[in-house]
Scaffold this motif. Structure first.
Motif, PDB file in Angstrom:
ATOM      1  N   TYR A  75       0.827  -1.209   0.000  1.00  0.00           N
ATOM      2  CA  TYR A  75       0.000   0.000   0.000  1.00  0.00           C
ATOM      3  C   TYR A  75       0.865   1.264   0.000  1.00  0.00           C
ATOM      4  O   TYR A  75       0.679   2.163  -0.825  1.00  0.00           O
ATOM      5  CB  TYR A  75      -0.923  -0.016   1.211  1.00  0.00           C
ATOM      6  CG  TYR A  75      -1.740   1.241   1.391  1.00  0.00           C
ATOM      7  CD1 TYR A  75      -2.758   1.567   0.503  1.00  0.00           C
ATOM      8  CD2 TYR A  75      -1.496   2.096   2.459  1.00  0.00           C
ATOM      9  CE1 TYR A  75      -3.515   2.720   0.669  1.00  0.00           C
ATOM     10  CE2 TYR A  75      -2.245   3.247   2.635  1.00  0.00           C
ATOM     11  CZ  TYR A  75      -3.249   3.558   1.736  1.00  0.00           C
ATOM     12  OH  TYR A  75      -3.980   4.702   1.904  1.00  0.00           O
ATOM     13  N   HIS A  76       1.825   1.325   0.923  1.00  0.00           N
ATOM     14  CA  HIS A  76       2.612   2.545   1.082  1.00  0.00           C
ATOM     15  C   HIS A  76       3.629   2.756  -0.049  1.00  0.00           C
ATOM     16  O   HIS A  76       4.074   3.891  -0.261  1.00  0.00           O
ATOM     17  CB  HIS A  76       3.331   2.537   2.430  1.00  0.00           C
ATOM     18  CG  HIS A  76       2.439   2.815   3.593  1.00  0.00           C
ATOM     19  ND1 HIS A  76       1.823   4.026   3.793  1.00  0.00           N
ATOM     20  CD2 HIS A  76       2.029   2.018   4.623  1.00  0.00           C
ATOM     21  CE1 HIS A  76       1.088   3.976   4.896  1.00  0.00           C
ATOM     22  NE2 HIS A  76       1.196   2.778   5.421  1.00  0.00           N
ATOM     23  N   THR A  77       3.994   1.691  -0.739  1.00  0.00           N
ATOM     24  CA  THR A  77       4.950   1.845  -1.843  1.00  0.00           C
ATOM     25  C   THR A  77       4.271   1.903  -3.204  1.00  0.00           C
ATOM     26  O   THR A  77       4.943   2.026  -4.228  1.00  0.00           O
ATOM     27  CB  THR A  77       5.977   0.696  -1.841  1.00  0.00           C
ATOM     28  OG1 THR A  77       5.286  -0.564  -1.963  1.00  0.00           O
ATOM     29  CG2 THR A  77       6.803   0.696  -0.565  1.00  0.00           C
ATOM     30  N   GLY A  78       2.937   1.792  -3.217  1.00  0.00           N
ATOM     31  CA  GLY A  78       2.196   1.936  -4.466  1.00  0.00           C
ATOM     32  C   GLY A  78       2.372   0.788  -5.449  1.00  0.00           C
ATOM     33  O   GLY A  78       2.182   0.969  -6.656  1.00  0.00           O
ATOM     34  N   LEU A  79       2.709  -0.398  -4.936  1.00  0.00           N
ATOM     35  CA  LEU A  79       2.926  -1.530  -5.843  1.00  0.00           C
ATOM     36  C   LEU A  79       1.655  -1.945  -6.579  1.00  0.00           C
ATOM     37  O   LEU A  79       1.714  -2.533  -7.653  1.00  0.00           O
ATOM     38  CB  LEU A  79       3.474  -2.739  -5.062  1.00  0.00           C
ATOM     39  CG  LEU A  79       4.898  -2.628  -4.535  1.00  0.00           C
ATOM     40  CD1 LEU A  79       5.278  -3.894  -3.786  1.00  0.00           C
ATOM     41  CD2 LEU A  79       5.882  -2.382  -5.679  1.00  0.00           C
ATOM     42  N   ALA A 259       9.537  -3.988  -3.785  1.00  0.00           N
ATOM     43  CA  ALA A 259       9.463  -2.532  -3.636  1.00  0.00           C
ATOM     44  C   ALA A 259      10.851  -1.904  -3.687  1.00  0.00           C
ATOM     45  O   ALA A 259      11.055  -0.840  -4.298  1.00  0.00           O
ATOM     46  CB  ALA A 259       8.772  -2.176  -2.321  1.00  0.00           C
ATOM     47  N   ALA A 260      11.838  -2.569  -3.053  1.00  0.00           N
ATOM     48  CA  ALA A 260      13.198  -2.037  -3.058  1.00  0.00           C
ATOM     49  C   ALA A 260      13.798  -2.057  -4.462  1.00  0.00           C
ATOM     50  O   ALA A 260      14.453  -1.107  -4.888  1.00  0.00           O
ATOM     51  CB  ALA A 260      14.070  -2.849  -2.100  1.00  0.00           C
ATOM     52  N   SER A 261      13.547  -3.148  -5.202  1.00  0.00           N
ATOM     53  CA  SER A 261      14.112  -3.265  -6.554  1.00  0.00           C
ATOM     54  C   SER A 261      13.515  -2.233  -7.515  1.00  0.00           C
ATOM     55  O   SER A 261      14.151  -1.852  -8.498  1.00  0.00           O
ATOM     56  CB  SER A 261      13.882  -4.675  -7.101  1.00  0.00           C
ATOM     57  OG  SER A 261      12.495  -4.918  -7.293  1.00  0.00           O
ATOM     58  N   MET A 262      12.285  -1.765  -7.220  1.00  0.00           N
ATOM     59  CA  MET A 262      11.636  -0.760  -8.059  1.00  0.00           C
ATOM     60  C   MET A 262      11.903   0.658  -7.567  1.00  0.00           C
ATOM     61  O   MET A 262      11.373   1.630  -8.101  1.00  0.00           O
ATOM     62  CB  MET A 262      10.130  -1.028  -8.109  1.00  0.00           C
ATOM     63  CG  MET A 262       9.770  -2.375  -8.729  1.00  0.00           C
ATOM     64  SD  MET A 262       8.000  -2.755  -8.651  1.00  0.00           S
ATOM     65  CE  MET A 262       7.353  -1.568  -9.836  1.00  0.00           C
ATOM     66  N   GLY A 263      12.727   0.777  -6.508  1.00  0.00           N
ATOM     67  CA  GLY A 263      13.080   2.093  -5.989  1.00  0.00           C
ATOM     68  C   GLY A 263      11.977   2.785  -5.222  1.00  0.00           C
ATOM     69  O   GLY A 263      11.996   4.009  -5.061  1.00  0.00           O
ATOM     70  N   THR A 266      11.027   3.635   0.345  1.00  0.00           N
ATOM     71  CA  THR A 266      11.658   4.728   1.077  1.00  0.00           C
ATOM     72  C   THR A 266      11.652   4.418   2.571  1.00  0.00           C
ATOM     73  O   THR A 266      10.927   3.536   3.046  1.00  0.00           O
ATOM     74  CB  THR A 266      10.903   6.036   0.828  1.00  0.00           C
ATOM     75  OG1 THR A 266       9.566   5.907   1.353  1.00  0.00           O
ATOM     76  CG2 THR A 266      10.835   6.356  -0.661  1.00  0.00           C
ATOM     77  N   ARG A 267      12.489   5.186   3.300  1.00  0.00           N
ATOM     78  CA  ARG A 267      12.536   4.978   4.748  1.00  0.00           C
ATOM     79  C   ARG A 267      11.168   5.252   5.378  1.00  0.00           C
ATOM     80  O   ARG A 267      10.718   4.526   6.263  1.00  0.00           O
ATOM     81  CB  ARG A 267      13.590   5.895   5.376  1.00  0.00           C
ATOM     82  CG  ARG A 267      13.639   5.808   6.904  1.00  0.00           C
ATOM     83  CD  ARG A 267      14.752   6.654   7.472  1.00  0.00           C
ATOM     84  NE  ARG A 267      16.057   6.131   7.081  1.00  0.00           N
ATOM     85  CZ  ARG A 267      17.218   6.659   7.484  1.00  0.00           C
ATOM     86  NH1 ARG A 267      17.211   7.731   8.271  1.00  0.00           N
ATOM     87  NH2 ARG A 267      18.352   6.142   7.098  1.00  0.00           N
ATOM     88  N   LYS A 268      10.481   6.301   4.915  1.00  0.00           N
ATOM     89  CA  LYS A 268       9.170   6.628   5.466  1.00  0.00           C
ATOM     90  C   LYS A 268       8.151   5.525   5.183  1.00  0.00           C
ATOM     91  O   LYS A 268       7.376   5.144   6.068  1.00  0.00           O
ATOM     92  CB  LYS A 268       8.666   7.944   4.877  1.00  0.00           C
ATOM     93  CG  LYS A 268       7.332   8.416   5.477  1.00  0.00           C
ATOM     94  CD  LYS A 268       6.898   9.732   4.894  1.00  0.00           C
ATOM     95  CE  LYS A 268       5.662  10.290   5.607  1.00  0.00           C
ATOM     96  NZ  LYS A 268       4.548   9.335   5.659  1.00  0.00           N
ATOM     97  N   ALA A 269       8.154   4.996   3.948  1.00  0.00           N
ATOM     98  CA  ALA A 269       7.205   3.938   3.604  1.00  0.00           C
ATOM     99  C   ALA A 269       7.439   2.706   4.464  1.00  0.00           C
ATOM    100  O   ALA A 269       6.484   2.087   4.970  1.00  0.00           O
ATOM    101  CB  ALA A 269       7.331   3.578   2.126  1.00  0.00           C
ATOM    102  N   PHE A 270       8.709   2.347   4.670  1.00  0.00           N
ATOM    103  CA  PHE A 270       9.016   1.159   5.470  1.00  0.00           C
ATOM    104  C   PHE A 270       8.647   1.393   6.933  1.00  0.00           C
ATOM    105  O   PHE A 270       8.038   0.521   7.575  1.00  0.00           O
ATOM    106  CB  PHE A 270      10.501   0.816   5.348  1.00  0.00           C
ATOM    107  CG  PHE A 270      10.895  -0.429   6.097  1.00  0.00           C
ATOM    108  CD1 PHE A 270      10.576  -1.686   5.592  1.00  0.00           C
ATOM    109  CD2 PHE A 270      11.558  -0.345   7.316  1.00  0.00           C
ATOM    110  CE1 PHE A 270      10.925  -2.842   6.285  1.00  0.00           C
ATOM    111  CE2 PHE A 270      11.909  -1.488   8.015  1.00  0.00           C
ATOM    112  CZ  PHE A 270      11.594  -2.732   7.498  1.00  0.00           C
TER     113      PHE A 270
END
Length: 438
Positions: A75-79, A259-263, A266-270
């Protein structure tokens, strides 16, 4: 005397809930007080001190934070943001195509989040502005998303179903399988509602909306990684390669890596994802602890046996019993959140359902479906208020409630089908059992 204390305990619990006391606190206070009145202070303190560990230490409970983390990261990373675009590329040319696309996008998001509220919020931000721009009446556009969000608790991984499986001591994987069929049936019923409205009232839902063309292959490529992750989780879960807990861990780790591989990690999202996972898990655990204590209280008082004996001796038909249970859940859904409503009632209803010889897997899916109807039922339909918050420039709360009415009618049809044809729920679990036996 114990039965009287038990009945008074149930009445006091209902009164505390009406007064809006937190569900967990109400369950714990009533259970502790009732056990103290029946068998003394020391046994009550013993149960109060032992129950938290006995409930929280169950291995299957570890699936809850894993699936929650998976959903919050997505949700927070918009996947899942591309799900609507992918559905739109395939379905937008149908009558009411944007609304149908949003229902299928909600179904896809459900396979990642397991949360009705997250599903409604995420899809509402994306789909409602586009539907309004294309000529949809704002009330029906928002109502469609509010209803579509309820699919989040029906299609695995469903946190409600995990908690139910733990409380009912039944197979979580079988409840998941039963939920898939009903989740898809619910999505189909919503699509039929959209098609009927588009056919009869094109002023509400345009038959052919002006939609910007979408590159199908590009849209599908955008969601391919998350769809592959969903396929991995479901494939491992239903083939027996993963347990529910292992599937949750694989899903959480896979979502983080993706999510990390797609950049996008972020620290806030995690940080937000972990924080929300901890808070949600803690709230679910304390409600579950209260429900476990309440189950012991009812067992010690004999209320559960009294209710089962009353139903058996009263000559009430099975359909009448189920109708009463359905009405109770629909009423509770108007003022309680789903977890509280489920955990308050299961200690009373599970012995009754078991005594009637009904499948606990089937009953679990029925309960989750009824609770999700409550998410869009006035006056406290939580999905409705989520949609109001994300689409406040388009609709009022009253308009959202008006927009969900056709979808509530579709939900009633689905509930009737679940009761009339239990095989709709049990077909896939029975198939899994048959294959496992071979």
């Amino acid at each position: 005397m114990s039965v009287e204390i038990g009945l008074w305990g149930v009445a006091i619990l209902m009164g505390l809930l009406v007064l809006r006391l937190p569900v967990a606190l109400a369950l714990i206070v009533v259970s502790f007080g009732g056990i103290w009145a029946m068998i003394g202070w020391n046994p009550a303190m013993g149960i109060l001190s032992n129950t938290p560990y006995a409930f929280a230490a169950k291995w299957t409970m570890s699936a809850v934070p894993m699936f929650l983390l998976m959903g919050f990261i997505a949700y927070h990373t918009g996947l899942t943001g591309g799900l609507f675009e992918a559905a739109k590329a395939l379905l937008a040319r149908l009558p009411g195509g944007l609304a149908i696309s949003s229902v299928f996008a909600c179904s896809g998001f459900a396979a990642v989040s397991g949360s009705s509220l997250a599903c409604a919020a995420a899809m509402g931000r994306i789909a409602i502005p586009e539907m309004v721009k294309a000529g949809y009446r704002p009330s029906i556009a928002s109502g469609c998303i509010a209803a579509g969000g309820t699919i989040g608790a029906l299609i695995p991984p469903s946190i409600l179903m995990i908690i139910y499986g733990v409380i009912a001591e039944t197979s979580i994987i079988e409840v998941f399988l039963g939920g898939i069929a009903i989740g898809l049936l619910t999505a189909l019923s919503y699509c039929i509602v959209v098609l009927i409205i588009a056919w009869l009232r094109p002023d509400i839902i345009p038959r052919q909306a002006a939609v910007e063309s979408t590159d199908m292959w590009r849209a599908l490529a955008q969601v391919a990684p998350i769809l592959a992750l969903i396929a991995l989780i479901f494939g491992g879960l239903f083939s027996g390669l993963f347990t529910a807990t292992q599937a949750g861990a694989v899903g959480a780790l896979g979502t983080i890596i993706l999510a990390a591989s797609m950049g996008r990690l972020t620290r806030k999202a995690f940080t937000d994802s972990v924080t929300e996972t901890v808070i949600t898990t803690g709230s679910l655990l304390i409600i579950g602890i209260g429900a476990t204590m309440f189950t012991r209280f009812l067992g010690l008082s004999g209320v559960s046996n009294l209710i089962s004996s009353f139903v058996s001796g009263s000559g009430m038909s099975l359909i009448t019993v189920l109708l009463v249970i359905i009405i109770i859940y629909l009423i509770l859904g108007t003022f309680m959140e789903p977890f509280g409503a489920m955990l308050v009632t299961l200690p009373i209803f599970l012995p009754l359902i078991d005594a009637q010889g009904l499948s606990l897997v089937w009953f679990g899916v029925l309960v989750v479906k009824l609770l999700e109807v409550g998410m869009i039922t006035p006056p406290v339909g939580m999905n409705v208020f989520v949609i109001k918050n994300v689409a406040s420039k388009y609709v009022t709360v009253t308009e959202v409630f008006r927009g969900v009415l056709p979808f509530i009618l579709a939900d009633f049809v689905v509930v009737a089908l679940i009761v009339a044809f239990p095989a709709l729920v049990l077909f896939l679990p029975d198939l899994l059992s048959t294959n496992a036996a071979r």
